[in-house]
Each structure stands twice: as C-alpha cells, then as structure tokens.
Design a protein around this motif. Structure first.
Motif, PDB file in Angstrom:
ATOM      1  N   ASP A 182       0.853  -1.184   0.000  1.00  9.29           N
ATOM      2  CA  ASP A 182       0.000   0.000   0.000  1.00  9.29           C
ATOM      3  C   ASP A 182       0.891   1.235   0.000  1.00  9.29           C
ATOM      4  O   ASP A 182       2.125   1.128  -0.088  1.00  9.29           O
ATOM      5  N   LYS A 183       0.286   2.394   0.098  1.00  9.02           N
ATOM      6  CA  LYS A 183       1.055   3.643   0.063  1.00  9.02           C
ATOM      7  C   LYS A 183       2.018   3.710   1.248  1.00  9.02           C
ATOM      8  O   LYS A 183       3.144   4.188   1.118  1.00  9.02           O
ATOM      9  N   GLN A 184       1.583   3.230   2.395  1.00 13.10           N
ATOM     10  CA  GLN A 184       2.451   3.203   3.576  1.00 13.10           C
ATOM     11  C   GLN A 184       3.697   2.362   3.293  1.00 13.10           C
ATOM     12  O   GLN A 184       4.810   2.744   3.642  1.00 13.10           O
ATOM     13  N   GLY A 185       3.514   1.222   2.661  1.00 15.63           N
ATOM     14  CA  GLY A 185       4.639   0.363   2.310  1.00 15.63           C
ATOM     15  C   GLY A 185       5.585   1.038   1.328  1.00 15.63           C
ATOM     16  O   GLY A 185       6.809   0.893   1.424  1.00 15.63           O
ATOM     17  N   LEU A 186       5.019   1.789   0.395  1.00 12.56           N
ATOM     18  CA  LEU A 186       5.833   2.553  -0.548  1.00 12.56           C
ATOM     19  C   LEU A 186       6.631   3.614   0.207  1.00 12.56           C
ATOM     20  O   LEU A 186       7.829   3.792  -0.036  1.00 12.56           O
ATOM     21  N   GLY A 187       5.991   4.292   1.132  1.00  7.48           N
ATOM     22  CA  GLY A 187       6.675   5.309   1.928  1.00  7.48           C
ATOM     23  C   GLY A 187       7.800   4.721   2.756  1.00  7.48           C
ATOM     24  O   GLY A 187       8.895   5.290   2.848  1.00  7.48           O
ATOM     25  N   GLU A 188       7.548   3.566   3.363  1.00  8.69           N
ATOM     26  CA  GLU A 188       8.581   2.896   4.155  1.00  8.69           C
ATOM     27  C   GLU A 188       9.760   2.504   3.273  1.00  8.69           C
ATOM     28  O   GLU A 188      10.921   2.670   3.665  1.00  8.69           O
ATOM     29  N   ALA A 189       9.476   1.994   2.087  1.00 12.85           N
ATOM     30  CA  ALA A 189      10.551   1.619   1.164  1.00 12.85           C
ATOM     31  C   ALA A 189      11.349   2.852   0.737  1.00 12.85           C
ATOM     32  O   ALA A 189      12.581   2.802   0.615  1.00 12.85           O
ATOM     33  N   LEU A 190      10.663   3.953   0.534  1.00 12.88           N
ATOM     34  CA  LEU A 190      11.316   5.198   0.147  1.00 12.88           C
ATOM     35  C   LEU A 190      12.254   5.690   1.256  1.00 12.88           C
ATOM     36  O   LEU A 190      13.405   6.048   1.001  1.00 12.88           O
ATOM     37  N   ILE A 191      11.778   5.661   2.485  1.00  9.59           N
ATOM     38  CA  ILE A 191      12.595   6.081   3.633  1.00  9.59           C
ATOM     39  C   ILE A 191      13.791   5.140   3.809  1.00  9.59           C
ATOM     40  O   ILE A 191      14.917   5.586   4.059  1.00  9.59           O
ATOM     41  N   MET A 192      13.575   3.849   3.666  1.00  9.45           N
ATOM     42  CA  MET A 192      14.683   2.906   3.839  1.00  9.45           C
ATOM     43  C   MET A 192      15.715   3.035   2.726  1.00  9.45           C
ATOM     44  O   MET A 192      16.918   2.878   2.971  1.00  9.45           O
ATOM     45  N   GLU A 193      15.276   3.330   1.519  1.00 16.83           N
ATOM     46  CA  GLU A 193      16.234   3.552   0.439  1.00 16.83           C
ATOM     47  C   GLU A 193      17.094   4.785   0.746  1.00 16.83           C
ATOM     48  O   GLU A 193      18.316   4.767   0.552  1.00 16.83           O
ATOM     49  N   GLU A 194      16.471   5.845   1.235  1.00 24.83           N
ATOM     50  CA  GLU A 194      17.217   7.046   1.605  1.00 24.83           C
ATOM     51  C   GLU A 194      18.161   6.740   2.771  1.00 24.83           C
ATOM     52  O   GLU A 194      19.304   7.200   2.801  1.00 24.83           O
ATOM     53  N   THR A 195      17.698   5.939   3.707  1.00 20.43           N
ATOM     54  CA  THR A 195      18.530   5.536   4.841  1.00 20.43           C
ATOM     55  C   THR A 195      19.759   4.778   4.351  1.00 20.43           C
ATOM     56  O   THR A 195      20.878   5.043   4.802  1.00 20.43           O
ATOM     57  N   GLU A 196      19.563   3.849   3.435  1.00 25.29           N
ATOM     58  CA  GLU A 196      20.690   3.078   2.901  1.00 25.29           C
ATOM     59  C   GLU A 196      21.695   3.987   2.197  1.00 25.29           C
ATOM     60  O   GLU A 196      22.905   3.782   2.313  1.00 25.29           O
ATOM     61  N   ARG A 197      21.197   4.992   1.495  1.00 30.43           N
ATOM     62  CA  ARG A 197      22.099   5.938   0.831  1.00 30.43           C
ATOM     63  C   ARG A 197      22.940   6.666   1.873  1.00 30.43           C
ATOM     64  O   ARG A 197      24.157   6.815   1.721  1.00 30.43           O
ATOM     65  N   PHE A 198      22.296   7.098   2.953  1.00 31.15           N
ATOM     66  CA  PHE A 198      23.018   7.759   4.042  1.00 31.15           C
ATOM     67  C   PHE A 198      24.047   6.809   4.647  1.00 31.15           C
ATOM     68  O   PHE A 198      25.174   7.210   4.940  1.00 31.15           O
ATOM     69  N   LEU A 199      23.660   5.561   4.870  1.00 29.79           N
ATOM     70  CA  LEU A 199      24.549   4.607   5.539  1.00 29.79           C
ATOM     71  C   LEU A 199      25.786   4.278   4.710  1.00 29.79           C
ATOM     72  O   LEU A 199      26.870   4.078   5.264  1.00 29.79           O
ATOM     73  N   VAL A 200      25.650   4.256   3.405  1.00 31.01           N
ATOM     74  CA  VAL A 200      26.814   4.054   2.539  1.00 31.01           C
ATOM     75  C   VAL A 200      27.794   5.211   2.734  1.00 31.01           C
ATOM     76  O   VAL A 200      29.002   4.999   2.890  1.00 31.01           O
ATOM     77  N   GLY A 201      27.273   6.421   2.765  1.00 30.01           N
ATOM     78  CA  GLY A 201      28.130   7.591   2.989  1.00 30.01           C
ATOM     79  C   GLY A 201      28.748   7.601   4.377  1.00 30.01           C
ATOM     80  O   GLY A 201      29.922   7.944   4.545  1.00 30.01           O
ATOM     81  N   ILE A 202      27.966   7.217   5.374  1.00 32.98           N
ATOM     82  CA  ILE A 202      28.480   7.161   6.747  1.00 32.98           C
ATOM     83  C   ILE A 202      29.602   6.136   6.832  1.00 32.98           C
ATOM     84  O   ILE A 202      30.657   6.406   7.424  1.00 32.98           O
ATOM     85  N   SER A 203      29.402   4.975   6.246  1.00 33.82           N
ATOM     86  CA  SER A 203      30.429   3.931   6.278  1.00 33.82           C
ATOM     87  C   SER A 203      31.722   4.416   5.628  1.00 33.82           C
ATOM     88  O   SER A 203      32.811   4.202   6.172  1.00 33.82           O
ATOM     89  N   GLY A 204      31.604   5.062   4.491  1.00 34.09           N
ATOM     90  CA  GLY A 204      32.794   5.604   3.829  1.00 34.09           C
ATOM     91  C   GLY A 204      33.490   6.651   4.673  1.00 34.09           C
ATOM     92  O   GLY A 204      34.726   6.685   4.758  1.00 34.09           O
ATOM     93  N   THR A 205      32.716   7.488   5.321  1.00 35.83           N
ATOM     94  CA  THR A 205      33.274   8.525   6.185  1.00 35.83           C
ATOM     95  C   THR A 205      33.992   7.898   7.371  1.00 35.83           C
ATOM     96  O   THR A 205      35.109   8.296   7.719  1.00 35.83           O
ATOM     97  N   LEU A 206      33.375   6.920   7.992  1.00 34.81           N
ATOM     98  CA  LEU A 206      34.004   6.247   9.134  1.00 34.81           C
ATOM     99  C   LEU A 206      35.280   5.523   8.723  1.00 34.81           C
ATOM    100  O   LEU A 206      36.282   5.551   9.449  1.00 34.81           O
TER     101      LEU A 206
END
Length: 186
Positions: free
Chosen positions: A43-67
């Motif tokens: 549903d739309k909620q599931g789409l929103g959750e997937a969108l947030i998690m994709e953005e989170t993963e993008r952040f985490l890749v950058g955080i890992s590289g920074t660390l």
C-alpha cells in the motif's frame, strides 16, 4: 520496476508533498499498473517505508565511507560521520520535503523518522556497531550497543529539530559518544 517506482515516488514527494502522492500517479510514471505497484509495496504506507529505507541506505553508505577514512580515530570518525549526516540531510530533497511539509500538516512520512523509526535506527545502529567492533574491539558489547543507540537517536533528533550548526552539533554528539563509550574526550 521497484527502483523506478521509488524514483517516481521520490520525485512526486519532493514536487508536491507525500500527502498528495497517489499510487496511480506513481504507477503511471513507473509504467506499470496500480495492481503491480500494490503487489510490490502492499500500500502507500509500504511505498513510503521503502522510500525512507532507500534514503537511509544511501546515508549509511556515505556514513560507512566517512568512518572508514578514520579507522583508528574514534573522535574524528564520529565527528565526520555526524557532519556528513547533517550536511546530507540539508542537501537531500526528499528529507527536506518530509521535514518542510511536516510543518504544513503533511506529516505522514515524518513518523518514520520519529515515532515509527525503528527500521532507520536499527540500520544506523548496526552500521556503527560494526565499525566500532572492527576498529575498537576492546569495547564492551553492551556498552557499545547502548552508546551507539543513544548517539543515533540524538543524531536523528537533531535532523528533525536542529538546534545548533553542524559543527557544534557534531562536536557535542562526539563528546557524548566518547564519554559513553569510554574512549576519551575531545
């Protein structure tokens, strides 16, 4: 198809806010039927959750590289990672749209960063625990889990309700992390 749907949802959210995003619009921009979209995300909620998690993963890749640029420097790594997160949050059209639209009562996605943020917090916590475990194996696992959890929650809090500039926030959170993990002071 999933990536195209998330790209479409992101673009629509940035353009007009999450509350105005319709599954039919996302399906049309993706080139699939609405039933196909519902099958993928539920549903739309599931789409929103997937969108947030994709953005989170993008952040985490950058955080890992920074660390990883600070393998034996806890203070430098934490500070750089927090500064990275705060800078990326300012530069992220999606995150800016979520935080800005929340002020206009379009806050359907905001709970995924606040009251229903467990998936985001868990992913960030796992990333940081992994780095600390690899580079600072002397840390007590329970102290590490508690300290990282607290710092991640504080960092997310500063994303949602910023108080100081990036540098000041990063220094403050680094001091808290170092004290909590008993890794010295800044």
């Amino acid at each position: 198809m999933r990536d195209r749907a998330l790209d479409a949802a992101r673009a629509l959210t940035v353009q007009k806010g999450w509350s105005r995003v319709r599954m039919g619009d996302v399906a049309a921009l993706t080139g699939v039927s609405r039933p196909t979209l519902y099958k993928q995300f539920g549903d739309k909620q599931g789409l929103g959750e997937a969108l947030i998690m994709e953005e989170t993963e993008r952040f985490l890749v950058g955080i890992s590289g920074t660390l990883e640029a600070h393998p034996q420097d806890a203070a430098g790594g934490i500070t750089a990672a927090i500064e990275y997160v705060l800078a990326e949050a300012d530069a992220s059209p999606l995150l800016c749209a979520i935080l800005t639209s929340a002020r206009d009562a379009d806050n359907e996605l905001l709970p995924m960063l606040t009251t229903r943020s467990a998936p985001v917090l868990d992913a960030a916590t796992r990333t940081l625990i992994s780095w600390f475990t690899e580079h600072f194996p002397q840390l007590d696992p329970q102290d590490l889990a508690d300290g990282v959890d607290a710092v991640v929650r504080l960092a997310v809090s500063h994303l949602v309700l910023p108080v100081d500039d990036r540098t000041t926030t990063a220094r403050r959170l680094t001091r808290i992390a170092l004290r909590t993990l008993q890794l010295g002071t800044v």
